[in-house]
Motif scaffolding. Structure first.
Motif, PDB file in Angstrom:
ATOM      1  N   LYS A 133       0.820  -1.208   0.000  1.00  0.00           N
ATOM      2  CA  LYS A 133       0.000   0.000   0.000  1.00  0.00           C
ATOM      3  C   LYS A 133       0.856   1.261   0.000  1.00  0.00           C
ATOM      4  O   LYS A 133       0.466   2.287  -0.583  1.00  0.00           O
ATOM      5  CB  LYS A 133      -0.942  -0.014   1.201  1.00  0.00           C
ATOM      6  CG  LYS A 133      -2.000   1.071   1.173  1.00  0.00           C
ATOM      7  CD  LYS A 133      -2.965   0.920   2.338  1.00  0.00           C
ATOM      8  CE  LYS A 133      -4.058   1.982   2.289  1.00  0.00           C
ATOM      9  NZ  LYS A 133      -5.018   1.829   3.426  1.00  0.00           N
ATOM     10  N   VAL A 134       2.029   1.183   0.621  1.00  0.00           N
ATOM     11  CA  VAL A 134       2.896   2.363   0.642  1.00  0.00           C
ATOM     12  C   VAL A 134       3.466   2.664  -0.742  1.00  0.00           C
ATOM     13  O   VAL A 134       4.071   3.723  -0.945  1.00  0.00           O
ATOM     14  CB  VAL A 134       4.043   2.213   1.667  1.00  0.00           C
ATOM     15  CG1 VAL A 134       3.498   2.122   3.079  1.00  0.00           C
ATOM     16  CG2 VAL A 134       4.937   1.032   1.341  1.00  0.00           C
ATOM     17  N   ASN A 140      -0.201   8.212  -0.456  1.00  0.00           N
ATOM     18  CA  ASN A 140       0.974   8.579   0.337  1.00  0.00           C
ATOM     19  C   ASN A 140       0.720   9.883   1.090  1.00  0.00           C
ATOM     20  O   ASN A 140       0.762  10.972   0.516  1.00  0.00           O
ATOM     21  CB  ASN A 140       2.194   8.718  -0.585  1.00  0.00           C
ATOM     22  CG  ASN A 140       3.475   9.009   0.191  1.00  0.00           C
ATOM     23  OD1 ASN A 140       3.474   9.127   1.410  1.00  0.00           O
ATOM     24  ND2 ASN A 140       4.572   9.112  -0.529  1.00  0.00           N
ATOM     25  N   HIS A 141       0.466   9.754   2.398  1.00  0.00           N
ATOM     26  CA  HIS A 141       0.200  10.924   3.222  1.00  0.00           C
ATOM     27  C   HIS A 141       1.268  11.150   4.296  1.00  0.00           C
ATOM     28  O   HIS A 141       1.248  12.172   4.981  1.00  0.00           O
ATOM     29  CB  HIS A 141      -1.161  10.788   3.914  1.00  0.00           C
ATOM     30  CG  HIS A 141      -2.290  10.543   2.966  1.00  0.00           C
ATOM     31  ND1 HIS A 141      -2.719  11.471   2.056  1.00  0.00           N
ATOM     32  CD2 HIS A 141      -3.065   9.443   2.770  1.00  0.00           C
ATOM     33  CE1 HIS A 141      -3.719  10.980   1.344  1.00  0.00           C
ATOM     34  NE2 HIS A 141      -3.949   9.748   1.758  1.00  0.00           N
ATOM     35  N   ALA A 150       9.154   3.873  -3.813  1.00  0.00           N
ATOM     36  CA  ALA A 150       9.418   4.082  -5.236  1.00  0.00           C
ATOM     37  C   ALA A 150       9.507   2.766  -5.994  1.00  0.00           C
ATOM     38  O   ALA A 150       8.991   2.642  -7.113  1.00  0.00           O
ATOM     39  CB  ALA A 150      10.708   4.884  -5.411  1.00  0.00           C
ATOM     40  N   SER A 151      10.132   1.766  -5.376  1.00  0.00           N
ATOM     41  CA  SER A 151      10.286   0.484  -6.069  1.00  0.00           C
ATOM     42  C   SER A 151       8.950  -0.239  -6.200  1.00  0.00           C
ATOM     43  O   SER A 151       8.693  -0.910  -7.213  1.00  0.00           O
ATOM     44  CB  SER A 151      11.306  -0.399  -5.343  1.00  0.00           C
ATOM     45  OG  SER A 151      10.909  -0.672  -4.009  1.00  0.00           O
ATOM     46  N   ARG A 229     -10.058  -1.858  -3.612  1.00  0.00           N
ATOM     47  CA  ARG A 229      -9.216  -1.428  -4.730  1.00  0.00           C
ATOM     48  C   ARG A 229      -8.427  -0.201  -4.289  1.00  0.00           C
ATOM     49  O   ARG A 229      -9.022   0.777  -3.790  1.00  0.00           O
ATOM     50  CB  ARG A 229     -10.045  -1.127  -5.970  1.00  0.00           C
ATOM     51  CG  ARG A 229      -9.169  -0.853  -7.199  1.00  0.00           C
ATOM     52  CD  ARG A 229      -9.933  -1.024  -8.482  1.00  0.00           C
ATOM     53  NE  ARG A 229      -9.039  -1.066  -9.618  1.00  0.00           N
ATOM     54  CZ  ARG A 229      -9.355  -1.524 -10.819  1.00  0.00           C
ATOM     55  NH1 ARG A 229     -10.575  -2.016 -11.032  1.00  0.00           N
ATOM     56  NH2 ARG A 229      -8.486  -1.518 -11.801  1.00  0.00           N
ATOM     57  N   LEU A 230      -7.124  -0.238  -4.490  1.00  0.00           N
ATOM     58  CA  LEU A 230      -6.248   0.853  -4.024  1.00  0.00           C
ATOM     59  C   LEU A 230      -5.909   1.789  -5.181  1.00  0.00           C
ATOM     60  O   LEU A 230      -5.804   1.377  -6.332  1.00  0.00           O
ATOM     61  CB  LEU A 230      -4.961   0.266  -3.431  1.00  0.00           C
ATOM     62  CG  LEU A 230      -5.146  -0.631  -2.210  1.00  0.00           C
ATOM     63  CD1 LEU A 230      -3.811  -1.269  -1.812  1.00  0.00           C
ATOM     64  CD2 LEU A 230      -5.714   0.155  -1.046  1.00  0.00           C
ATOM     65  N   PRO A 231      -5.689   3.062  -4.874  1.00  0.00           N
ATOM     66  CA  PRO A 231      -5.301   4.019  -5.921  1.00  0.00           C
ATOM     67  C   PRO A 231      -3.842   3.837  -6.297  1.00  0.00           C
ATOM     68  O   PRO A 231      -3.020   3.427  -5.484  1.00  0.00           O
ATOM     69  CB  PRO A 231      -5.540   5.376  -5.249  1.00  0.00           C
ATOM     70  CG  PRO A 231      -5.325   5.115  -3.796  1.00  0.00           C
ATOM     71  CD  PRO A 231      -5.845   3.709  -3.555  1.00  0.00           C
TER      72      PRO A 231
END
Length: 232
Positions: A133-134, A140-141, A150-151, A229-231
């Protein structure tokens, strides 16, 4: 796995880790699964995401073992000999960033390249890759963890792009990035107590349930273990 054909064949890459091992174990317990091949650093053939040639060699040696209905890429690198996750820009080190991309992006991308041609055609097949999720740019907050974020974000782009390509030759295939949650594993060990931990067997069960429910129109998506569902 009710959505896969009876007697389906499964391949788990990265099975030496806690989650990869748990995924392989649950697939072996599925009476509808005919074959589960779990590959890791000590298997035969061996797969090491720090050694790209092992992926080529494994794919070549397994060319006659498929076709595969399910390919799981269960690997991840958050910390290691090159360092811990960076909290600030000042902590960025080229060696650690390169190591993160090698395991989290390049290895899984090469796995897709080598094993996608071995997917079953004319019937349902799924390629699921462990993301995080990160790695979501939209979610990303908090910042920090530059190399890992990034990877994994780069991995998500590989998944999205591969899904577009595979849809042309495997219209029933699903390619998905999955977030397993915070799992009790070596990857998360240094951060014990900072989040709610889940046993690897529970995470594996949840991820397989999510995979079972994905449809071809979901290919190229990013999904959490709870089905959210994740953005990107």
């Amino acid at each position: 796995m009710q959505s896969l054909p009876p007697g389906y064949r499964a391949l788990v890459l990265g099975a030496s880790g806690a989650l990869g091992s748990a995924l392989a174990a649950q697939l072996r317990d599925d009476p509808r699964c005919a074959t589960v091949l779990a590959l890791g650093r000590s298997s035969t053939p061996a797969v090491d995401f720090n050694a790209p040639a092992t992926l080529d060699e494994a794919a070549h040696s397994l060319a006659t073992h498929g076709p595969w209905n399910l390919v799981l890429v269960a690997t991840g690198m958050l910390h290691g000999p090159t360092g811990m996750p960076e909290k600030r820009l000042a902590g960025l080190r080229a060696e650690h960033m390169a190591a993160s991309f090698a395991v989290n992006t390049i290895g899984p991308a090469l796995a897709l390249a080598h094993f996608a041609p071995q997917l079953a055609q004319g019937e349902r097949s799924v390629v699921a890759v462990l993301s995080a999720k990160v790695g979501s740019i939209g979610d990303n907050h908090l910042g920090g963890w530059y190399s890992y974020r990034a990877s994994k974000a780069a991995l998500n782009m590989v998944v999205k792009t591969a899904a577009i390509e595979l849809a042309r030759t495997h219209p029933q295939a699903v390619v998905a990035a999955l977030h397993p949650g915070t799992v009790d594993s070596a990857l998360s060990a240094p951060f014990r107590g900072t989040k709610i931990w889940r046993p690897a067997r529970d995470a594996a069960h949840d991820l397989l349930a999510v995979i079972d429910g994905l449809q071809p129109q979901d290919s190229g998506g990013f999904w959490a273990y709870d089905g959210q569902r994740l953005p990107w």
